[in-house]
Design a protein around this motif. Structure first.
Motif, short mmCIF file in Angstrom:
data_model
loop_
_atom_site.label_atom_id
_atom_site.label_comp_id
_atom_site.label_asym_id
_atom_site.label_seq_id
_atom_site.Cartn_x
_atom_site.Cartn_y
_atom_site.Cartn_z
N ASN A 51 -4.26 5.10 11.08
CA ASN A 51 -3.67 4.32 10.06
C ASN A 51 -3.44 4.81 9.38
O ASN A 51 -3.10 4.89 7.91
CB ASN A 51 -4.72 2.93 10.61
CG ASN A 51 -3.94 2.10 9.29
OD1 ASN A 51 -3.06 2.10 8.21
ND2 ASN A 51 -4.90 1.55 8.46
N PRO B 65 0.06 1.50 14.64
CA PRO B 65 0.73 0.83 13.41
C PRO B 65 1.84 1.63 13.80
O PRO B 65 2.17 2.60 13.09
CB PRO B 65 0.05 1.69 11.81
CG PRO B 65 -0.77 2.77 12.99
CD PRO B 65 -1.01 2.55 14.31
N ASN C 141 3.10 -1.23 8.86
CA ASN C 141 1.93 -1.36 10.38
C ASN C 141 2.79 -2.50 11.07
O ASN C 141 1.87 -2.10 12.39
CB ASN C 141 0.17 -1.47 9.18
CG ASN C 141 -0.18 -0.41 8.52
OD1 ASN C 141 0.72 -0.32 7.56
ND2 ASN C 141 -1.49 0.14 9.00
N ASN C 142 2.76 -3.90 10.61
CA ASN C 142 2.70 -4.44 11.49
C ASN C 142 4.09 -4.56 12.40
O ASN C 142 4.55 -5.13 13.26
CB ASN C 142 2.65 -5.97 10.83
CG ASN C 142 1.27 -6.61 10.62
OD1 ASN C 142 0.02 -6.14 11.55
ND2 ASN C 142 1.83 -7.52 9.61
N GLY D 105 -2.60 -2.70 1.37
CA GLY D 105 -2.68 -3.79 1.25
C GLY D 105 -3.17 -4.13 -0.50
O GLY D 105 -2.78 -5.32 -1.57
N GLU E 172 -0.39 -8.60 0.02
CA GLU E 172 -0.09 -10.18 1.13
C GLU E 172 0.69 -10.75 0.84
O GLU E 172 1.68 -10.89 1.62
CB GLU E 172 -1.70 -10.83 1.12
CG GLU E 172 -2.05 -11.14 2.02
CD GLU E 172 -3.05 -11.59 1.99
OE1 GLU E 172 -3.36 -12.02 1.39
OE2 GLU E 172 -3.25 -12.55 2.74
N SER F 7 -0.06 -0.66 3.43
CA SER F 7 -1.07 -0.46 4.79
C SER F 7 -2.71 -1.25 4.26
O SER F 7 -3.30 -1.89 4.57
CB SER F 7 -1.49 1.00 4.94
OG SER F 7 -2.39 0.88 5.98
N LYS G 275 1.28 -4.43 4.62
CA LYS G 275 1.26 -4.45 5.86
C LYS G 275 2.36 -4.29 6.33
O LYS G 275 2.23 -5.13 8.11
CB LYS G 275 0.35 -5.51 6.95
CG LYS G 275 -1.14 -5.18 6.64
CD LYS G 275 -2.32 -4.98 7.45
CE LYS G 275 -3.45 -4.47 6.77
NZ LYS G 275 -4.06 -3.07 6.68
#
Ligand SMILES: Nc1ncnc2c1ncn2[C@@H]1O[C@H](COP(=O)(O)OP(=O)(O)OP(=O)(O)O)[C@@H](O)[C@H]1O
Ligand SMILES: [Mg+2]
Lengths: 346, 533
Positions: free
Chosen positions: A45, A191, A178-179, A261, A170, A259, A175
């Motif tokens: 990550n 990731p 990453n997700n 956040g 958020e 990543s 993310k």
């Protein structure tokens, strides 16, 4: 025997020592009770978070402008990209894409001006770059307060104006990369999207350095007089390299933010240049030559150590020694590279 | 003259660079006051041998060497050049090592400055002493005088013509007190014949004082003139070690190459009647080579020579036309105006240039031969590129770059391990050939070549001159050749211009008497009698 010798000479002692150190940390981790799977996921990550900023240094190294200690300038472009997009209320993939677009626009403008400036201080680029980076960050610290941001989750609660130190991503595109397609192997989350994005950027720079312009850039770094006699405008190539570097720096911070956040403004950009520079040097680059291998290897080794030392050493010694090691590695590497006269990069 | 006592013995010296053997079992002796002429083809290993002797770090970095060196009967192994200097060895390298921003005096006395002590020294030690400029200047003047040349002790190196730089380097070496052995690696390559004569006689004078000299040169007549004995290297081995008496230039050339070298009589092409290059009132502000007011015309398909003493401006002409230094005046090529002060525009007018400054301007030392040869063609002519995404942008065509490099490696007989080798690893003469290849690859209609045969061996010189002739004959390439070697100009050119004090002193046919050229060079010519040819 002699093949081992050439391998060591090619690879360089510092990198071998650091790689062995990292390997021993991985071996020691399960013994002292650290979750290896999670640690590796962490390393991956952080690799993805930082790689593009390391990558951003390459064009300027190749064009002879040295290590871009002015990386914060690119990061400021990235911060403008994300904050303006958030102010516009764009979220998800649209948000990220618009942020990238805005970053590119500001990156080109900032990079152009910064490049012009560096053309006037040939030979002193690295020192000047550092000061310029610092000044720009300070200037923007004021701008973050006075620019007309007014969305409630961006500005400071009590005043109703001026950006917060850290803004949560958020609800926007935190993310997101990453997700994307994330999966895990034996407890190690991969990731995928982030790594793909990094791969894309690395590929872009790889191809760019092979174009006619990229080749001219490398020649300018290697011998400006030769390049000039071949009809290449030295100043223009240096400016182009600075622009590419600055834009990549901005995109790098976008990848980092999504990543991590959080979007961090004010003095946060100051602390991004040194780790990127050390990572590139650990990867085996010199002040005048850097390759994609240097970027990938260097970021992995550097972030690996950064992630693994605290968890392993602190588990054993129960103190803050890891921070000391981190600082020694980061700054030691820079000093080592700057004082070395021969080049290692191939 | 040799006094018969041994100064230096080399025994069984061998050296390889990553498996590439460049020296094998080299042994020879040198007496006090003796001059050895060390000769061999480009890449034979001369410079490498001298680097070993002088303890240059590059030798240790590339794996050291085998064999022993004895100085005054004591085995020595210098770890750094400083050890060698302490032991009384001075070396003038093939490439300059002067500080451009310092004057002649400062360069000569560098690191050995005369010092004046003052009260601060009593407290803080010797580091606080100041330079004794008067004594330094005296020393410099003395060293310059020993050489028998005219040098301005206060001139900055960056403003000097190359010949003066060379003498400054040599003056620096003989200014040392204890110097016993002087290594001169191609010191005459950058000098005109007259300057070289001066150097040769000062070498004799130094030898008479008991200083031994190892002298490397590709101008073989200099070797026969000044050396006591000759050592010939071929492919890293000694093939001859003989006294000079009775040896002819042809003999040496044959030993070097391993076969007879044919010196072909010039077979000149016929040039057309139309003017191809027209230069009017050109001035060029090139430090050390100022061009004041130059006008001349070159016919289509002609080989036009430009000679003259160092510093008179002959080098400035080509550099000015190519846009490398500030210039003014009127230049037309094939009827089209050439935009001055713009290298790109010059290249676009189908002009190419081989610079006299091969390490400074001519080469990308850290890049491969492929890059060096193909780069200019790629940038100026958009060759060796593959279009991507329907021509949106294009990337390097490494295959065609490699093919190009291989083509010239073969045709110019460049000695290297392959097209991927880095330019800095080649011997001086082979680097010169790379510079030529780079210009040929542009397939120019007009080629400026500055000192094209500087530092290359007899065999290679024949190849280069023959190649220039062939391009001239077969492709009708117009060539302007600038050289310090009058003989070379006379052997290849249709007409030769002599430059003096930034102006053309006169233009002569190559068949003109040497004395006439001499008069023009010394500024005593019949004045501007224009197109005498
Ligand atoms: N640093 C290096 N790395 C690898 N090879 C090298 C290096 N230096 C020299 N060589 C090789 O060693 C050989 C001998 O080179 P050297 O410079 O001694 O030749 P030379 O006799 O001085 O030639 P020239 O007359 O052209 O100056 C060449 O083939 C050269 O390519
Ligand atoms: Mg040599």
């Amino acid at each position: 025997m002699s093949s081992i010798k050439t391998f060591i000479a090619d690879f360089g002692w510092p990198r071998i020592i650091i790689a062995l150190f990292l390997l021993s940390l991985f071996v020691a981790a399960p013994i002292v009770g650290v979750d290896l799977g999670a640690s590796i996921g962490d390393v991956l990550n952080r690799f993805g978070q930082n790689a593009i900023m390391v990558l951003a240094l390459v064009p300027m190294v190749q064009s002879g402008c040295g290590l871009n200690f002015g990386l914060p300038i690119g990061i400021l472009a990235g911060l403008l990209g994300s904050t303006i997009t958030m102010q516009l209320g764009l979220t998800g993939l649209t948000g990220l894409l618009v942020a990238i677009l805005i970053t590119i626009v500001f990156g080109v403008i900032f990079g152009y001006l910064y490049g012009k400036l560096l053309n006037n201080v040939k030979g002193e680029e690295m020192t000047i770059a550092m000061y310029v980076g610092f000044s720009a960050v300070m200037l923007f610290s004021i701008l973050w307060l006075v620019l007309p941001f007014n969305k409630a989750d961006l500005v400071m609660g009590y005043a109703g104006e001026g950006l917060r130190r850290s803004i949560a991503l958020e609800d926007y595109w935190g993310k997101l990369l990453n997700n994307f397609g994330q999966f895990s192997i034996g407890g190690t989350p991969i990731p995928t999207g982030l790594l793909l994005f990094v791969g894309l950027c690395v590929f872009f720079v790889y191809v760019f350095m092979r174009t006619r312009t990229g080749t001219a850039m490398t020649a300018v770094g290697s011998n400006p007089d030769f390049a000039r006699a071949s009809g290449v405008s030295v100043e223009r190539m240096r400016t182009v390299s600075t622009v590419v570097s600055t834009v990549l720096g901005g995109i790098g911070i976008l990848a980092y933010q999504q990543s991590f956040g959080w979007v961090q403004v004010y003095d946060a950009p100051l602390f991004m240049a040194f780790p990127a520079v050390s990572a590139l040097l650990i990867g085996g680059a010199s002040v005048t030559k850097a390759s994609m291998v240097n970027v990938v290897l260097g970021t992995f080794l550097f972030q690996g150590i950064l992630t693994m030392t605290p968890s392993v050493i602190n588990n054993v010694l129960k103190n803050e020694l890891s921070e000391v090691i981190r600082i020694i590695v980061t700054n030691g590497m820079i000093i080592y590279a700057l004082t070395r006269k021969t080049k290692v990069a191939k | 003259m040799s006094t018969g006592t041994r100064l230096l013995s080399l025994r069984g010296i061998s050296k390889e660079f990553y498996g590439n053997v460049v020296l094998e079992d080299i042994s020879f002796d040198l007496d006090r006051g003796q001059i050895i002429g060390l000769v061999g083809e480009n890449g034979a290993g001369k410079t490498t041998l001298m680097r070993i002797l002088f303890g240059m770090p590059v030798i240790a970095e590339t794996g050291g060497f085998n064999g022993t060196i004895e100085l005054d009967g004591q085995p020595v192994a210098f770890k750094t050049p400083f050890d060698a200097l302490d032991a009384g060895i001075g070396m003038v390298h093939q490439e300059f090592s002067l500080i451009p921003g310092f004057s002649t005096t400062e360069n000569i006395a560098l690191n050995r400055e005369s010092l004046k002590t003052n009260f601060a020294c009593d407290i803080f030690g010797k580091r606080m002493s100041v330079l004794d400029r008067v004594t330094m200047r005296e020393r410099a003047v003395k060293a310059i005088h020993t050489l028998g040349v005219k040098l301005d002790p206060d001139m900055l190196v960056s403003e000097m013509p190359v010949g003066h730089k060379q003498f400054t380097e040599i003056a620096r070496e003989i200014d040392r007190k204890n110097v016993k052995l002087l290594v001169l690696d191609e010191p005459t390559a950058v000098l005109t014949e007259t300057e070289a004569e001066v150097l040769l006689s000062s070498m004799r004078a130094l030898a008479a004082q008991g200083i031994s000299i190892i002298f490397i040169s590709h101008r073989l007549h200099e070797i026969t003139k000044v050396a006591d004995k000759i050592v010939v290297l071929r492919d890293g081995k000694i093939v001859k070690d003989v006294p000079v008496a009775g040896v002819s230039v042809q003999d040496i050339a044959a030993w070097m190459v391993g076969r007879d070298v044919k010196t072909k009589a010039a077979h000149l092409s016929v040039c057309k009647d139309s003017v191809y290059l027209n230069v009017e009132h050109l001035w060029v502000d090139m430090p050390g080579e100022t061009v004041r007011d130059v006008s001349f015309q070159v016919m289509e398909g002609e080989i036009f020579g430009i000679g003259g003493l160092a510093g008179q401006g002959k080098l400035g002409i080509a550099n000015g036309v190519m846009g490398l230094f500030p210039a003014g005046g009127q230049v037309t090529v094939g009827g089209q105006d050439v935009i001055l002060n713009n290298p790109h525009a010059a290249l676009n007018s189908d002009i190419a240039f081989v610079s006299e400054d091969r390490r400074g301007v001519g080469l990308l030392l850290d890049e491969s031969l492929e890059w060096n040869i193909a780069f200019t063609a790629m940038q100026a002519k958009r060759q060796h590129l593959i279009p991507v995404l329907g021509g949106l942008f294009s990337v390097r065509d490494e295959k065609s770059m490699k093919a190009l490099a291989l083509e010239y490696i073969e045709s110019l007989e460049i000695r290297c391990t392959g097209p991927r080798q880095r330019a800095k690893e080649l011997s001086g003469g082979n680097q010169q050939k790379i510079c030529l290849a780079k210009a040929f690859a542009l397939k120019p209609k007009l080629l400026f070549v500055s000192e094209p045969t500087r530092g290359i061996d007899v065999g290679a010189k024949a190849i280069v001159l023959e190649t220039l002739r062939a391009y001239n004959r077969d492709y009708g390439m117009t060539i302007v050749m600038i050289s310090s070697e009058l003989e070379e100009l006379r052997s290849i050119c249709h007409r030769v211009a002599i430059v003096d004090e930034g102006k053309i002193a006169g233009i002569l046919p190559p068949t003109a008497d040497v004395a006439q050229f001499g008069l023009l060079m010394s500024g005593l010519g019949a004045g501007k009698n224009g197109d005498a040819a």
